[in-house]
Scaffold this active site. Structure first.
Site, mmCIF file in Angstrom:
data_model
loop_
_atom_site.group_PDB
_atom_site.id
_atom_site.type_symbol
_atom_site.label_atom_id
_atom_site.label_comp_id
_atom_site.label_asym_id
_atom_site.label_seq_id
_atom_site.Cartn_x
_atom_site.Cartn_y
_atom_site.Cartn_z
ATOM 1 N N GLY A 1 -7.282 8.290 7.372
ATOM 2 C CA GLY A 1 -7.525 8.544 8.787
ATOM 3 C C GLY A 1 -8.967 8.940 9.050
ATOM 4 N N ASN B 1 -8.657 1.145 7.107
ATOM 5 C CA ASN B 1 -7.598 1.034 8.103
ATOM 6 C C ASN B 1 -8.005 1.685 9.425
ATOM 7 O OD1 ASN B 1 -5.074 0.348 9.157
ATOM 8 N ND2 ASN B 1 -4.101 2.226 8.446
ATOM 9 N N HIS C 1 -9.496 4.999 -1.581
ATOM 10 C CA HIS C 1 -8.733 5.084 -0.335
ATOM 11 C C HIS C 1 -9.547 5.884 0.675
ATOM 12 C CE1 HIS C 1 -4.587 3.654 -1.534
ATOM 13 N NE2 HIS C 1 -5.252 3.639 -2.689
ATOM 14 N N GLY C 2 -9.259 5.689 1.958
ATOM 15 C CA GLY C 2 -9.986 6.420 2.990
ATOM 16 C C GLY C 2 -11.395 5.903 3.164
ATOM 17 N N ASP D 1 0.847 -1.191 0.000
ATOM 18 C CA ASP D 1 0.000 0.000 0.000
ATOM 19 C C ASP D 1 0.890 1.251 0.000
ATOM 20 O OD1 ASP D 1 -2.278 1.554 0.123
ATOM 21 O OD2 ASP D 1 -2.546 1.311 2.298
#
Length: 287
Positions: free
Chosen positions: A184, A235, A211-212, A85
């Site tokens: 995040g 994540n 992503h995210g 990643d």
């Protein structure tokens, strides 16, 4: 079961209208959680390793060896890809491939477009000769997480024409166009560029990557999948689930000292979180 590349699983997802979850792994327990959740839900899964996580593991080869051992010990038969990643250089992408990773992301989005193309071409040439898939990125995805920082705190949308040219000139297998998401936890409600996403998907005809994916509203997740997103990275939600249960355990029993007890409970919370994402993304039953 051997590790597989992302190519077939993402093409299948794009065709059938669901997304495969990419879950970053940070230790043995998180890897067990992701594999167990996917196995129970009969879903393909992508295990992501950032460069920072690879250093924590002790190297790309350690991460790859651990994953392969778990595939055997856990009797995993679902498709599993091991993905670098946000690879920052050709050298790191090569090191991951040589260690046994089956997919890599070269993130040259911080460079001028021409340099992004050149670096991505180099990675693709090396990876494809070895049956490894390549993901690239355009635009700027905001936020900061796991050592991954955007060039700006805010997202800068990917340009449609550059997306077309990048795919055409490099032959990448998937593309992560920045369209309003962030790494995040989100501060405020995010708003993705769904129409731009759909236009890019129709123009390039390769699976898109979001992503995210942590903290995005359910309706935006579903709209993204309908607009051509076939891979969603998660994540922060797993970090939050793990941290909350560990914090609660110590608040309830400050004398607890056996790490295996509380880490195992954290693993279960990560597993629960991943199973919910698998259902949200629609990949359950599609292994």
């Amino acid at each position: 079961m051997e590790l597989v590349s992302m190519k077939e699983m993402l093409q299948k997802a794009l065709k059938k209208g669901y997304a495969v979850g990419h879950f970053d792994i940070h230790n043995l327990e998180w890897t067990q959680a992701a594999l167990s959740a996917a196995k129970e839900e009969n879903s393909p899964v992508i295990l992501g390793v950032t460069e920072g996580a690879a250093r924590y593991f002790g190297g790309f080869s350690v991460a790859a060896a651990m994953v392969r051992a778990l595939l055997n010990e856990m009797n995993i038969t679902i498709p599993v890809a091991l993905h670098l990643d946000h690879g920052s250089s050709f050298e790191n992408c090569k090191a991951a491939i040589d260690a046994g990773f089956t997919s890599v992301m070269i993130d040259a989005s911080r460079h001028p477009f021409e340099e992004n193309v050149k670096l991505t071409q180099k990675v693709v040439e090396y990876a494809h000769k070895r049956g490894v898939t390549v993901e690239a990125e355009l635009g700027s995805i905001g936020g900061y997480e796991e050592g991954v920082a955007a060039g700006t705190k805010n997202s800068i949308y990917a340009d449609l024409n550059e997306c077309v040219e990048l795919v055409k000139q490099t032959g990448i297998d998937s593309l992560a166009p920045a369209l309003g998401s962030a790494h995040g936890p989100y501060k405020g409600e995010p708003k993705l560029g769904i129409q731009e996403m759909k236009a890019i998907s129709e123009a390039i005809c390769v699976p898109l990557v979001l992503h995210g994916g942590s903290g995005l509203p359910i309706d935006q997740i579903k709209q993204s999948i309908s607009a051509g997103t076939a891979k969603i990275n998660v994540n922060a939600d797993n970090h939050l689930a793990f941290s909350r249960i560990i914090r609660d355990i110590f608040n309830q029993d400050p004398d607890i000292y056996d790490a295996s007890k509380y880490i195992a409970l954290g693993r279960e919370k990560v597993k629960e979180t991943i199973k919910k994402k698998i259902h949200l993304f629609g990949s359950a039953g599609n292994a």
